[in-house]
Design a protein around this motif. Structure first.
Motif, short mmCIF file in Angstrom:
data_model
loop_
_atom_site.label_atom_id
_atom_site.label_comp_id
_atom_site.label_asym_id
_atom_site.label_seq_id
_atom_site.Cartn_x
_atom_site.Cartn_y
_atom_site.Cartn_z
N ASN A 129 0.77 -1.17 -0.07
CA ASN A 129 -0.06 0.09 -0.15
C ASN A 129 1.02 1.38 0.22
OD1 ASN A 129 -1.53 -2.47 1.16
ND2 ASN A 129 -3.23 -0.66 0.91
N PRO A 130 0.96 1.91 -1.12
CA PRO A 130 1.97 3.02 -1.38
C PRO A 130 1.36 4.18 -0.79
CG PRO A 130 1.32 2.39 -3.33
CD PRO A 130 0.90 1.48 -2.73
N VAL A 131 2.11 4.89 0.02
CA VAL A 131 1.54 6.23 0.60
C VAL A 131 2.47 7.11 0.94
CG1 VAL A 131 -0.61 4.98 1.95
CG2 VAL A 131 1.79 5.42 3.18
N GLY A 132 2.37 8.45 1.31
CA GLY A 132 3.22 9.50 1.62
C GLY A 132 3.43 10.14 0.21
N ASN A 161 -8.65 5.37 -1.44
CA ASN A 161 -7.57 4.91 -0.49
C ASN A 161 -7.58 5.46 0.74
OD1 ASN A 161 -6.68 2.91 -2.50
ND2 ASN A 161 -5.15 4.14 -3.02
N LEU A 162 -6.99 4.77 1.96
CA LEU A 162 -7.23 5.39 3.36
C LEU A 162 -6.30 6.65 3.49
CD1 LEU A 162 -7.92 5.07 6.26
CD2 LEU A 162 -6.06 3.66 6.60
N LYS A 179 -15.56 13.34 7.84
CA LYS A 179 -15.15 12.30 8.78
C LYS A 179 -14.61 11.06 7.84
CE LYS A 179 -17.99 12.21 12.58
NZ LYS A 179 -19.45 12.06 13.11
N LEU A 180 -13.70 10.63 8.59
CA LEU A 180 -13.33 9.17 8.06
C LEU A 180 -14.07 8.08 8.40
CD1 LEU A 180 -10.83 7.44 6.52
CD2 LEU A 180 -10.12 7.00 9.19
N SER A 193 -2.98 -1.13 11.55
CA SER A 193 -4.15 -1.28 11.27
C SER A 193 -4.79 0.32 10.84
CB SER A 193 -4.94 -1.71 12.74
OG SER A 193 -4.72 -0.60 13.51
N VAL A 194 -5.99 0.24 10.59
CA VAL A 194 -6.41 1.57 10.05
C VAL A 194 -6.52 2.50 11.43
CG1 VAL A 194 -8.38 2.97 9.57
CG2 VAL A 194 -8.22 0.58 8.51
#
Ligand SMILES: NC(=O)c1ccc[n+]([C@@H]2O[C@H](COP(=O)([O-])OP(=O)(O)OC[C@H]3O[C@@H](n4cnc5c(N)ncnc54)[C@H](O)[C@@H]3O)[C@@H](O)[C@H]2O)c1
Length: 330
Positions: A178-181, A198-199, A213-214, A265-266
């Motif tokens: 899961n690429p992020v940043g 995506n989160l 809100k998430l 975790s989320v």
């Protein structure tokens, strides 16, 4: 090496262009800008100080791809171009099969015609399906549950067969987690159009007040706190993984997981984001989302062993850099 980067204006492609240029390679970028902007190419030049020839071209069009190959002496291709939204792939399967498969075939055939022997492909951890974690490259793949996942499994097969018939061809199939940043300059990052799938971009948009809100999908998974666990990897680490794969390519097909090996975790991600950036992220736990699995993380040991590559940046850096980029966007 002269590297043709398809999808070079996209999220992962743009960061990989930076990593390639910083490693001393020359980049020729191609993108039809269906999910990105031309100004990203200027940002790549700004970050690296290098020129980047750019073609606004659809890589499903063989004549256009061949023209580029004829203009440049290409040593290798990194193929990022494609559509990536799982839900949209269920609604528009033919669009996904056409774009993701024809692009791979056109590029593989152009490689044959122009004697390009290095091909790096953006695959996904989604090809593992609901195998047991950690996912390891030797596992049998489970049938894809959506057209997007099927295009990744089929592209892997197409390239494997192409390499089987051409002893000079070297293929790396890179399965991303899961690429992020974002790049630490804050000049390039993930800028999804519409509501993010995506989160992390969802979290940054909530933090910015763009979304209220998430919504956390599922609080009753058999995980550390009931929320889904994923293997988040900083996009610059992922980008550097491509440079490592390219540098180590030998004839044949080589599969590598590009992840950290660490599940988060989320709620752990949301908490870290809030702590690192000093900003609250309101959330609500809702029902599970159909098709989501409880846990997904990599066994990342093969890439470490064979490519001498491992992710270096932690969750705090991922949260900090994602937020810096979000804040920079108007
Ligand atoms: N982001 C993720 O979580 C993730 C995870 C696993 C795999 N991948 C894969 O990595 C690759 C890059 O993903 P990303 O997150 O950077 O997505 P992205 O949408 O930001 O980048 C893809 C780029 O390809 C371009 N493109 C699409 N079809 C094209 C075509 N026919 N011709 C030319 N350009 C085209 C788009 O304009 C976009 O700039 C994709 O193949 C994706 O499936 C992404």
């Amino acid at each position: 090496m002269n590297i043709l980067v398809t999808g070079g204006a996209g999220f992962i492609g743009s960061h990989t262009c930076v990593a390639l240029l910083e490693a001393g390679h020359t980049v020729i970028a191609v993108d039809n800008l269906s999910n990105s902007k031309a100004e990203t190419i200027d940002r790549i030049k700004q970050i690296t100080g290098h020129d980047v020839p750019f073609y606004q071209v659809d890589v499903t069009v063989a004549t256009a791809v061949e023209q580029i190959m004829a203009n440049h002496s290409i040593d290798g291709i990194i193929h990022f171009a494609g559509f990536k939204a799982v839900g949209e792939s269920v609604a528009k399967p033919l669009v996904y099969y056409y774009n993701n498969l024809v692009s791979t075939m056109v590029l593989a055939m152009a490689c044959q015609k122009y004697s390009v022997n290095r091909f790096v492909f953006s695959s996904s951890a989604t090809v593992y399906g609901e195998n047991e974690v950690p996912f390891i490259e030797t596992m049998d793949l489970l049938p894809a549950t959506n057209p997007y996942g099927a295009t990744k499994a089929m592209s892997e097969r197409i390239l494997t067969d192409a390499a089987g018939a051409n002893p000079k061809l070297s293929v790396a199939l890179l399965r991303y987690f899961n690429p992020v940043g974002a790049h630490e300059s804050g000049l390039i990052g993930e800028a999804p159009t519409g509501v993010p799938n995506n989160l992390m971009p969802y979290v940054t948009q909530v933090a910015k007040g763009k979304l209220e809100k998430l919504r956390v999908f599922g609080g009753d998974y058999p995980t550390v706190d009931g929320t889904g666990v994923r293997d988040y990897i900083h996009v610059m680490d992922l980008a550097e993984g491509h440079v490592a794969a390219l540098n180590h390519l030998t004839a044949g097909v080589h599969i590598y997981n590009l992840g950290t090996g660490q599940g988060t975790s989320v709620l752990q991600l949301v908490k870290t984001f809030a702590e690192v950036n000093g900003i609250d992220v309101p959330y609500v736990i809702v029902d599970r989302r159909p098709g989501d699995i409880a846990e997904c993380y990599a066994d990342a040991s093969k890439a470490r062993r064979e490519l001498n590559w491992a992710a270096r940046r932690g969750l705090a850096e991922m949260c900090r850099d994602a937020w810096r980029f979000e804040k920079s966007m108007v």
